[in-house]
Design a protein around this motif. Structure first.
Motif, short mmCIF file in Angstrom:
data_model
loop_
_atom_site.label_atom_id
_atom_site.label_comp_id
_atom_site.label_asym_id
_atom_site.label_seq_id
_atom_site.Cartn_x
_atom_site.Cartn_y
_atom_site.Cartn_z
N PRO A 189 -0.38 -13.27 -6.95
CA PRO A 189 -0.36 -12.04 -6.15
C PRO A 189 -0.87 -12.22 -4.72
O PRO A 189 -0.59 -11.39 -3.85
CB PRO A 189 -1.28 -11.09 -6.94
CG PRO A 189 -1.29 -11.62 -8.32
CD PRO A 189 -1.19 -13.11 -8.17
N SER A 198 4.41 -7.05 -3.53
CA SER A 198 5.01 -7.99 -4.47
C SER A 198 6.22 -7.38 -5.15
O SER A 198 7.24 -8.06 -5.38
CB SER A 198 3.97 -8.41 -5.52
OG SER A 198 2.91 -9.10 -4.93
N ASN A 199 6.15 -6.09 -5.46
CA ASN A 199 7.29 -5.41 -6.07
C ASN A 199 8.47 -5.36 -5.11
O ASN A 199 9.63 -5.55 -5.51
CB ASN A 199 6.90 -3.99 -6.50
CG ASN A 199 5.96 -3.98 -7.69
OD1 ASN A 199 5.93 -4.93 -8.48
ND2 ASN A 199 5.17 -2.92 -7.82
N ARG A 225 0.21 -5.27 -4.75
CA ARG A 225 1.14 -5.07 -5.87
C ARG A 225 2.43 -4.42 -5.39
O ARG A 225 3.53 -4.83 -5.80
CB ARG A 225 0.47 -4.20 -6.94
CG ARG A 225 1.25 -4.15 -8.25
CD ARG A 225 0.52 -3.34 -9.31
NE ARG A 225 -0.78 -3.91 -9.61
CZ ARG A 225 -1.94 -3.36 -9.29
NH1 ARG A 225 -1.97 -2.19 -8.65
NH2 ARG A 225 -3.08 -3.94 -9.60
N ASN A 232 -5.59 -4.17 -3.75
CA ASN A 232 -4.80 -4.66 -4.87
C ASN A 232 -3.51 -3.86 -5.04
O ASN A 232 -2.45 -4.41 -5.34
CB ASN A 232 -5.62 -4.58 -6.17
CG ASN A 232 -6.70 -5.65 -6.23
OD1 ASN A 232 -6.58 -6.68 -5.60
ND2 ASN A 232 -7.76 -5.37 -6.98
N ASN A 233 -3.60 -2.51 -4.84
CA ASN A 233 -2.41 -1.69 -4.94
C ASN A 233 -1.39 -2.03 -3.86
O ASN A 233 -0.18 -2.04 -4.09
CB ASN A 233 -2.78 -0.20 -4.86
CG ASN A 233 -3.53 0.28 -6.09
OD1 ASN A 233 -3.38 -0.29 -7.17
ND2 ASN A 233 -4.33 1.32 -5.94
#
Length: 211
Positions: free
Chosen positions: A164, A9-10, A6, A2-3
């Motif tokens: 995501p 995605s950033n 994320r 998930n990190n």
């Protein structure tokens, strides 16, 4: 995981074109390596290694042509087309495919063939004729296969997949699509010998051995 998603995605939000370009190069490169492995398996040959020049050409196409155009197009779709629901997702998938598919497929065959000719012969001699034959033999089929794959994939991606995970889902499918494109580009083709009035043809060797 998930990190990692994320963070990715950033990066997409901050530098979408650069991030997609780098991602596209890697994905297309992986697809080509898979394609070369399939070709070697079909020939039942373990001789030779993966051709890095061929992989470089395929990755360069994605980085220079496909990924920037795709990023701009889907950014426009996201800003200007309604979201949510199956019908809206289907519309977005159709518009995305048909605004990109015919144009980018022609660019793919042209870019890949001309770049490979430079690496193989150090000149563009014969590149036009080879591109013309490749387009005549493969363009329509490739466009049809692209629409058959990407319209459903993008529709489901817009409709069902959480935001995501959409990039991850597209990357997985793109790896196999890159493999398919590499196999199509490097199929042997028949080139018309312009000096032969009888119209006889000769077959070029697979470019994975020629480059």
């Amino acid at each position: 995981m998930n990190n990692l998603l994320r963070s990715y995605s950033n990066m997409l939000a901050r530098r979408p074109i650069l991030t997609n370009t780098v991602s596209g190069c890697i994905i297309m490169g992986v697809g080509d390596v898979i394609a070369q492995s399939i070709e070697k398996a079909k020939l039942e040959s373990s001789n030779g290694s993966i051709n890095p020049k061929r992989t470089l050409v395929m990755a360069s196409y994605s980085g220079i042509c496909f990924s920037p155009y795709c990023t701009i197009l889907y950014g426009w779709i996201d800003r200007n087309m309604q979201k949510g629901g199956f019908v809206n997702s289907l519309k977005r998938g159709i518009v995305g495919n048909f605004a990109m598919n015919p144009f980018i497929t022609m660019i793919f065959f042209t870019f890949s063939t001309y770049t490979e000719m430079i690496l193989e012969k150090g000149s563009f001699e014969g590149a036009y004729e080879k591109t013309q034959r490749k387009v005549e033999e493969e363009y329509v089929t490739t466009c049809i296969n692209s629409a058959s794959l990407w319209v459903p994939v993008n529709t489901l991606n817009f409709w069902i997949v959480p935001i995501p995970y959409r990039v991850l889902a597209s990357c997985v499918v793109s790896t196999f699509w890159g493999c398919y494109l590499s196999l199509v580009q490097h199929k042997p083709i028949s080139l018309v010998d312009e000096q032969a009035s009888s119209g006889t043809c000769y077959h070029e060797k697979n470019s994975k051995q020629a480059i």
